[in-house]
Design a protein around this motif. Structure first.
Motif, PDB file in Angstrom:
ATOM      1  N   LYS A 205      53.333  50.424  -8.208  1.00  0.00           N
ATOM      2  CA  LYS A 205      52.025  50.815  -7.699  1.00  0.00           C
ATOM      3  C   LYS A 205      51.250  49.599  -7.201  1.00  0.00           C
ATOM      4  CE  LYS A 205      51.365  54.950 -10.542  1.00  0.00           C
ATOM      5  NZ  LYS A 205      50.525  55.568 -11.616  1.00  0.00           N
ATOM      6  N   TYR A 206      51.344  48.481  -7.939  1.00  0.00           N
ATOM      7  CA  TYR A 206      50.634  47.272  -7.528  1.00  0.00           C
ATOM      8  C   TYR A 206      51.206  46.723  -6.236  1.00  0.00           C
ATOM      9  CZ  TYR A 206      49.353  42.366  -7.358  1.00  0.00           C
ATOM     10  OH  TYR A 206      48.925  41.144  -6.937  1.00  0.00           O
ATOM     11  N   GLN A 207      52.524  46.732  -6.138  1.00  0.00           N
ATOM     12  CA  GLN A 207      53.144  46.222  -4.916  1.00  0.00           C
ATOM     13  C   GLN A 207      52.732  47.046  -3.701  1.00  0.00           C
ATOM     14  OE1 GLN A 207      57.295  46.287  -5.950  1.00  0.00           O
ATOM     15  NE2 GLN A 207      57.224  44.281  -6.970  1.00  0.00           N
ATOM     16  N   THR A 208      52.684  48.362  -3.864  1.00  0.00           N
ATOM     17  CA  THR A 208      52.267  49.224  -2.752  1.00  0.00           C
ATOM     18  C   THR A 208      50.810  48.967  -2.377  1.00  0.00           C
ATOM     19  OG1 THR A 208      53.825  50.920  -3.490  1.00  0.00           O
ATOM     20  CG2 THR A 208      52.071  51.616  -1.993  1.00  0.00           C
ATOM     21  N   PHE A 209      49.963  48.821  -3.402  1.00  0.00           N
ATOM     22  CA  PHE A 209      48.544  48.549  -3.154  1.00  0.00           C
ATOM     23  C   PHE A 209      48.365  47.194  -2.465  1.00  0.00           C
ATOM     24  CE2 PHE A 209      44.729  46.355  -4.677  1.00  0.00           C
ATOM     25  CZ  PHE A 209      43.743  47.171  -4.130  1.00  0.00           C
ATOM     26  N   ALA A 210      49.093  46.174  -2.903  1.00  0.00           N
ATOM     27  CA  ALA A 210      48.967  44.843  -2.301  1.00  0.00           C
ATOM     28  C   ALA A 210      49.416  44.860  -0.846  1.00  0.00           C
ATOM     29  CB  ALA A 210      49.784  43.841  -3.115  1.00  0.00           C
ATOM     30  N   GLN A 211      50.491  45.583  -0.562  1.00  0.00           N
ATOM     31  CA  GLN A 211      50.970  45.642   0.813  1.00  0.00           C
ATOM     32  C   GLN A 211      49.964  46.358   1.714  1.00  0.00           C
ATOM     33  OE1 GLN A 211      54.762  47.507   1.139  1.00  0.00           O
ATOM     34  NE2 GLN A 211      55.009  47.054   3.330  1.00  0.00           N
ATOM     35  N   THR A 212      49.399  47.452   1.216  1.00  0.00           N
ATOM     36  CA  THR A 212      48.405  48.189   2.002  1.00  0.00           C
ATOM     37  C   THR A 212      47.166  47.334   2.239  1.00  0.00           C
ATOM     38  OG1 THR A 212      49.184  50.257   1.028  1.00  0.00           O
ATOM     39  CG2 THR A 212      47.029  50.292   2.099  1.00  0.00           C
ATOM     40  N   LEU A 213      46.746  46.574   1.226  1.00  0.00           N
ATOM     41  CA  LEU A 213      45.574  45.722   1.362  1.00  0.00           C
ATOM     42  C   LEU A 213      45.812  44.613   2.371  1.00  0.00           C
ATOM     43  CD1 LEU A 213      42.727  44.952   0.369  1.00  0.00           C
ATOM     44  CD2 LEU A 213      43.828  43.592  -1.417  1.00  0.00           C
ATOM     45  N   GLN A 214      46.995  44.026   2.340  1.00  0.00           N
ATOM     46  CA  GLN A 214      47.318  42.944   3.287  1.00  0.00           C
ATOM     47  C   GLN A 214      47.287  43.445   4.728  1.00  0.00           C
ATOM     48  OE1 GLN A 214      51.051  41.333   2.032  1.00  0.00           O
ATOM     49  NE2 GLN A 214      50.295  40.878  -0.034  1.00  0.00           N
ATOM     50  N   GLN A 215      47.859  44.630   4.938  1.00  0.00           N
ATOM     51  CA  GLN A 215      47.893  45.162   6.297  1.00  0.00           C
ATOM     52  C   GLN A 215      46.503  45.535   6.789  1.00  0.00           C
ATOM     53  OE1 GLN A 215      50.686  48.404   6.096  1.00  0.00           O
ATOM     54  NE2 GLN A 215      52.483  47.046   5.903  1.00  0.00           N
ATOM     55  N   SER A 216      45.666  46.072   5.881  1.00  0.00           N
ATOM     56  CA  SER A 216      44.318  46.452   6.299  1.00  0.00           C
ATOM     57  C   SER A 216      43.459  45.230   6.610  1.00  0.00           C
ATOM     58  CB  SER A 216      43.656  47.301   5.213  1.00  0.00           C
ATOM     59  OG  SER A 216      43.508  46.532   4.017  1.00  0.00           O
ATOM     60  N   ARG A 217      43.765  44.097   5.983  1.00  0.00           N
ATOM     61  CA  ARG A 217      42.996  42.869   6.236  1.00  0.00           C
ATOM     62  C   ARG A 217      43.568  42.064   7.392  1.00  0.00           C
ATOM     63  NH1 ARG A 217      39.773  41.618   1.764  1.00  0.00           N
ATOM     64  NH2 ARG A 217      39.058  43.623   0.945  1.00  0.00           N
ATOM     65  N   GLY A 218      44.669  42.517   7.952  1.00  0.00           N
ATOM     66  CA  GLY A 218      45.238  41.818   9.089  1.00  0.00           C
ATOM     67  C   GLY A 218      46.135  40.660   8.735  1.00  0.00           C
ATOM     68  N   PHE A 219      46.579  40.588   7.472  1.00  0.00           N
ATOM     69  CA  PHE A 219      47.457  39.480   7.086  1.00  0.00           C
ATOM     70  C   PHE A 219      48.917  39.755   7.416  1.00  0.00           C
ATOM     71  CE2 PHE A 219      44.055  38.769   3.769  1.00  0.00           C
ATOM     72  CZ  PHE A 219      43.459  37.742   4.477  1.00  0.00           C
ATOM     73  N   GLY A 220      49.271  40.997   7.616  1.00  0.00           N
ATOM     74  CA  GLY A 220      50.656  41.329   7.904  1.00  0.00           C
ATOM     75  C   GLY A 220      51.469  41.482   6.641  1.00  0.00           C
ATOM     76  N   THR A 221      52.705  41.879   6.814  1.00  0.00           N
ATOM     77  CA  THR A 221      53.586  42.125   5.659  1.00  0.00           C
ATOM     78  C   THR A 221      54.206  40.861   5.114  1.00  0.00           C
ATOM     79  OG1 THR A 221      55.452  42.518   7.150  1.00  0.00           O
ATOM     80  CG2 THR A 221      54.141  44.440   6.485  1.00  0.00           C
ATOM     81  N   GLU A 222      54.118  39.736   5.845  1.00  0.00           N
ATOM     82  CA  GLU A 222      54.731  38.487   5.394  1.00  0.00           C
ATOM     83  C   GLU A 222      53.772  37.624   4.593  1.00  0.00           C
ATOM     84  OE1 GLU A 222      57.842  37.920   5.739  1.00  0.00           O
ATOM     85  OE2 GLU A 222      58.143  39.766   6.909  1.00  0.00           O
ATOM     86  N   PHE A 223      52.568  38.130   4.277  1.00  0.00           N
ATOM     87  CA  PHE A 223      51.587  37.335   3.539  1.00  0.00           C
ATOM     88  C   PHE A 223      52.051  37.107   2.100  1.00  0.00           C
ATOM     89  CE2 PHE A 223      47.967  37.154   0.663  1.00  0.00           C
ATOM     90  CZ  PHE A 223      47.290  36.063   1.173  1.00  0.00           C
ATOM     91  N   ARG A 224      51.935  35.870   1.628  1.00  0.00           N
ATOM     92  CA  ARG A 224      52.280  35.522   0.252  1.00  0.00           C
ATOM     93  C   ARG A 224      51.169  34.664  -0.327  1.00  0.00           C
ATOM     94  NH1 ARG A 224      55.410  38.745   1.391  1.00  0.00           N
ATOM     95  NH2 ARG A 224      57.655  38.830   1.048  1.00  0.00           N
ATOM     96  N   PHE A 225      50.887  34.891  -1.628  1.00  0.00           N
ATOM     97  CA  PHE A 225      49.932  34.025  -2.311  1.00  0.00           C
ATOM     98  C   PHE A 225      50.570  32.672  -2.594  1.00  0.00           C
ATOM     99  CE2 PHE A 225      48.160  38.195  -3.315  1.00  0.00           C
ATOM    100  CZ  PHE A 225      46.837  37.978  -2.990  1.00  0.00           C
ATOM    101  N   SER A 226      49.728  31.707  -2.890  1.00  0.00           N
ATOM    102  CA  SER A 226      50.207  30.340  -3.131  1.00  0.00           C
ATOM    103  C   SER A 226      51.155  30.317  -4.324  1.00  0.00           C
ATOM    104  CB  SER A 226      49.012  29.416  -3.402  1.00  0.00           C
ATOM    105  OG  SER A 226      49.466  28.117  -3.711  1.00  0.00           O
ATOM    106  N   GLY A 227      52.320  29.720  -4.122  1.00  0.00           N
ATOM    107  CA  GLY A 227      53.292  29.592  -5.198  1.00  0.00           C
ATOM    108  C   GLY A 227      54.144  30.819  -5.391  1.00  0.00           C
ATOM    109  N   ALA A 228      53.941  31.888  -4.652  1.00  0.00           N
ATOM    110  CA  ALA A 228      54.717  33.107  -4.811  1.00  0.00           C
ATOM    111  C   ALA A 228      55.840  33.129  -3.793  1.00  0.00           C
ATOM    112  CB  ALA A 228      53.825  34.335  -4.642  1.00  0.00           C
ATOM    113  N   GLY A 229      57.016  32.695  -4.172  1.00  0.00           N
ATOM    114  CA  GLY A 229      58.173  32.699  -3.291  1.00  0.00           C
ATOM    115  C   GLY A 229      58.108  31.579  -2.280  1.00  0.00           C
TER     116      GLY A 229
END
Length: 252
Positions: A205-229
């Motif tokens: 559920k968190y992963q789905t929410f994070a992906q939806t939030l990134q797309q709505s903010r215009g970051f795209g699906t390749e957005f990663r937080f610092s240190g994550a991957g």
């Protein structure tokens, strides 16, 4: 009881070592009017009793009654009286070779040399038994490890403690320098009883929410937080979206 009450100036006193076995009828109104519980004396009480029983005894300078009081937990007045008597008998027994029992009197020099020492009290303590603790019986049950179900972590900790003390007794010097280490076996044992706070459903559920939030903010699906991957950090994402702006201070 009724007949005794009819007589003037008659006081009836009863004593028992088993207060729980007293007939309830004796505790009703009109029977025994007062019930006094004389329990086991504490340190202050034991010290007073010892001073009374040793008042006419010649004590050595090394006798510390306060120290003896701390070693007589559970002793009642009769036990302390027996303790003093036994210590005095120990002292007299050591002087029997210099005392002539056939003489009508004992030489004053011999009497002055007779004094109860701390060793006499310690010997008497080893032979005495406190009355308040005589009914305390410790029975060791015949139970083996196989009879105990579960509790694997408790068994493992007990075995480790016993083994550690055995090694310490065999070689105390090496144990002083021993440093506790967390080994793989410790993690394996703890993982048996570990429980995750977040379930797989909540993670999805968190992963789905994070992906939806990134797309709505215009970051795209390749957005990663610092240190994550291996993705870019937040600062890199903003730098890229700003057209490669330099790292100078915006307010300079």
């Amino acid at each position: 009881m009724d007949e005794l009450k009819s007589r003037a100036h008659v006081i009836v006193i009863g004593a028992t070592n088993h207060p729980n076995s007293i007939d309830p009828a004796l505790r009703r109104f009109g029977r025994f009017d007062r019930e006094i519980d004389i329990g086991v004396p504490d340190e202050v009480g034991r010290l007073e009793v010892l001073r009374i029983h040793t008042k006419n005894m010649k004590l050595s300078d090394d006798v510390d009654l306060e120290r003896i009081v701390k070693d007589t937990h559970g002793y009642v007045g009769a036990d302390l009286a027996a303790l003093c008597t036994e210590a005095a008998l120990q002292c007299i027994g050591e002087k029997m070779d210099v005392i002539d029992l056939e003489d009508e009197s004992i030489d004053a020099e011999i009497l002055n040399s007779v004094a109860v020492t701390n060793d006499h009290f310690q010997t008497a303590l080893g032979t005495s038994n406190p009355s308040a603790l005589r009914e305390t019986v410790v029975e060791v049950p015949n139970v083996s490890w196989e009879d105990i179900g579960g509790l694997e972590n408790v068994k493992w900790e007990l075995q480790e403690d016993i083994e550690r003390e055995r090694r310490r007794s065999e070689n105390p010097e090496s144990m002083d320098e021993e440093v506790a280490e967390i080994k793989a076996a410790h993690f394996e044992e703890s993982m048996k009883y570990a429980r995750r706070s977040v379930s797989d459903v909540d993670i999805r559920k968190y992963q789905t929410f994070a992906q939806t939030l990134q797309q709505s903010r215009g970051f795209g699906t390749e957005f990663r937080f610092s240190g994550a991957g291996t993705g870019a950090s937040v600062s890199d994402q903003f730098s890229t979206s700003a057209g490669g702006a330099d790292e100078d201070d915006l307010y300079s």
